[in-house]
Scaffold this motif. Structure first.
Motif, PDB file in Angstrom:
ATOM      1  N   MET A   1       0.829  -1.205   0.000  1.00 13.25           N
ATOM      2  CA  MET A   1       0.000   0.000   0.000  1.00 13.25           C
ATOM      3  C   MET A   1       0.865   1.258   0.000  1.00 13.25           C
ATOM      4  SD  MET A   1      -3.223  -0.734  -0.177  1.00 13.25           S
ATOM      5  CE  MET A   1      -2.772  -2.097  -1.246  1.00 13.25           C
TER       6      MET A   1
ATOM      7  N   THR B   1      -7.758   3.223   1.924  1.00 11.92           N
ATOM      8  CA  THR B   1      -7.112   2.030   2.453  1.00 11.92           C
ATOM      9  C   THR B   1      -7.927   1.513   3.637  1.00 11.92           C
ATOM     10  OG1 THR B   1      -5.728   3.199   4.049  1.00 11.92           O
ATOM     11  CG2 THR B   1      -4.887   3.000   1.793  1.00 11.92           C
TER      12      THR B   1
ATOM     13  N   ASP C   1      -3.586   0.088   8.971  1.00 15.84           N
ATOM     14  CA  ASP C   1      -3.732  -0.926   7.928  1.00 15.84           C
ATOM     15  C   ASP C   1      -3.140  -2.255   8.389  1.00 15.84           C
ATOM     16  OD1 ASP C   1      -4.148  -0.511   4.566  1.00 15.84           O
ATOM     17  OD2 ASP C   1      -4.574   1.166   5.889  1.00 15.84           O
TER      18      ASP C   1
END
Length: 472
Positions: free
Chosen positions: A126, A139, A163
């Motif tokens: 990411m 995200t 995340d």
């Protein structure tokens, strides 16, 4: 039941369950609790299935889940369908690779490493995706923007830490349930997971409590007003009849504000002008700013040449310009702009899809960021929460005024103080609220994306570990 049929049923069940959870747990209106479970069905299946089918199932689950946004992409100007499908595919490939690494490590008896490696790969990928010219929105961290206790880790790791945790929860649980994992490995994995979440949530609670050195008490409170016309289009020319009428209407809205408001934020592209006719906007705004004793921050689409500005009109009638640093259609700016005599910085919409200028503002002492923004309705919640995350990362409050978006104010700890969708039946949406200035620069401000680089290092180790000889 025949073994082949049983395996097929389990594979289809994992695909369907994960796809449904991705669909409900991501997108523009995510159910945050389900996001944590989305990777789990495929991760549970992975050790019992061959590598290629596992990759395909994981990829398809993520792609099917991302269809919650495809309708928006067909109507979007900013993110047309081909770009939207590319985003979906990028996320799906990342998830599939994370599952493969998890599978390989579990089969080699490295359950705890597998629990950390899968989220590390996801997070590192990411980060690399975010380096594109458009930045990154949507995200897994964004889905958790309603959980301030969890978000506090972003002040150290950036949003990448959030995340990581979302994927880590499923990966740790799947590692604990994987067949063939010895008891000692299960115990180590369980202890590690408890420590990670215990320390994260404990840190978050302490920081929100204002306990030194983890956090600070609320700063000086500032009364702000967020105003957006519900029906006006993009960049209305101030020299035309429609533009002059819109200037009058906005001026009247500001004049009607209650006493005590210090800063008024209008949307990105609320008006359009050239250098020659710009005073048709700044003149009336200077008059009302002087009369009310407020600073007015307004988004201006500059024409001939094209670029995006935020103009700050002070109570003494002077103006300051901030040029958007991440401008997709015009020449970008490179400088910071503060509201005169304050710790309030100015940024524009997509600027918050990137680490800077947010980090630069925090380093320069900003405690509040005024953000003229513009979205396309459906994506307003998701995009404004990107602003909330930037505020936690760098310790400043956020005042977000969106055209076809949201009117949002959040403090420097990610606690949303007000959130109103624009586009109602009336002419204007307006919010007046008091918001404490943020605590100031954070460890993330100083250290940058160190956690993302750590995740990339763990990923490299995991890839090497996954190709070594299997344990018996």
């Amino acid at each position: 039941m025949d073994l082949r049929v049983r395996r097929t049923v389990l594979a289809l069940a994992a695909l369907a369950a994960s796809a449904l959870l991705w669909y409900l747990g991501t997108g523009f209106a995510p159910i945050a609790a389900l996001t944590w479970l989305a990777p789990l069905p495929v991760l549970l299946l992975a050790p019992a299935e061959r590598a290629l089918p596992v990759f395909g199932i994981a990829f398809l689950a993520s792609m099917i889940g991302s269809t919650n946004s495809w309708g928006f992409y067909t109507r979007s100007y900013d993110v047309p369908l081909p770009m939207g499908l590319l985003i979906s595919a990028s996320f799906a490939v990342t998830f599939a690779l994370a599952v493969l690494v998890f599978r390989a490590l579990v089969l080699r008896g490295r359950a705890m490493f597998a629990a950390f490696a899968a989220p590390a790969l996801w997070t590192g990928a990411m980060y690399l995706i975010s380096l594109n010219p458009f930045g990154i929105v949507g995200t897994l961290a964004t889905t958790q923007a309603g959980s301030p206790v969890l978000l506090q880790i972003a002040s150290v790791t950036g949003a990448w830490g959030v995340d990581f945790l979302v994927v880590f929860a499923s990966a740790a649980l799947a590692a604990l349930c994987a067949p063939g994992v010895v008891k000692a490995a299960r115990l180590r994995t369980a202890v590690a997971a408890v420590l990670v979440f215990g320390l994260t949530l404990g840190f978050g609670a302490l920081r929100l409590s204002g306990t030194e050195p983890f956090g600070k008490p609320d700063g000086q409170r500032q009364r702000v007003a967020l105003i957006a016309h519900n029906h006006a289009g993009w960049g209305i020319d101030v020299a035309g009849a429609e533009g002059r009428a819109l200037v009058r209407d906005y001026t009247a809205e500001i004049a009607a504000l209650p006493a005590g408001v210090r800063t008024v934020v209008l949307p990105e592209g609320a008006f359009g002008s050239t250098d020659a006719n710009r005073t048709a906007l700044t003149g009336p705004l200077a008059g009302v700013a002087r009369a009310k004793g407020v600073n007015v921050v307004v988004g201006l689409a500059h024409k001939d040449p094209t670029y995006q500005l935020a103009v700050v009109v002070a109570p003494d009638g002077t103006t300051r310009d901030y040029r958007k640093q991440h401008d997709a259609v015009g020449a970008p700016g490179h400088s910071l702009t503060f509201v005169a005599g304050s710790r309030t910085g100015v940024a524009i919409c997509a600027d918050l899809d990137h680490p800077d200028p947010s980090g630069q503002y925090a380093g320069a002492g900003a405690r509040l960021l005024a953000v003229p923004a513009s979205d396309e309705g459906e994506n307003g919640w998701q995009h404004s929460r990107n602003g909330v995350l930037r505020g936690v990362e760098n310790g400043f409050a956020v005042a977000w005024s969106g055209r076809a978006s949201r009117l949002l104010a959040a403090d420097g700890y990610g606690r949303v103080r007000t959130d109103t969708a624009t586009g109602g039946s009336g002419a204007f949406s307006r919010v007046v609220t008091e918001i404490p200035e943020g605590p100031g620069a954070t460890p993330y401000t100083a250290l940058g994306d160190w956690f993302a680089w750590l995740c990339l290092a763990v990923t490299a180790g995991a890839v090497l570990g996954s190709v070594t000889r299997r344990t018996r």
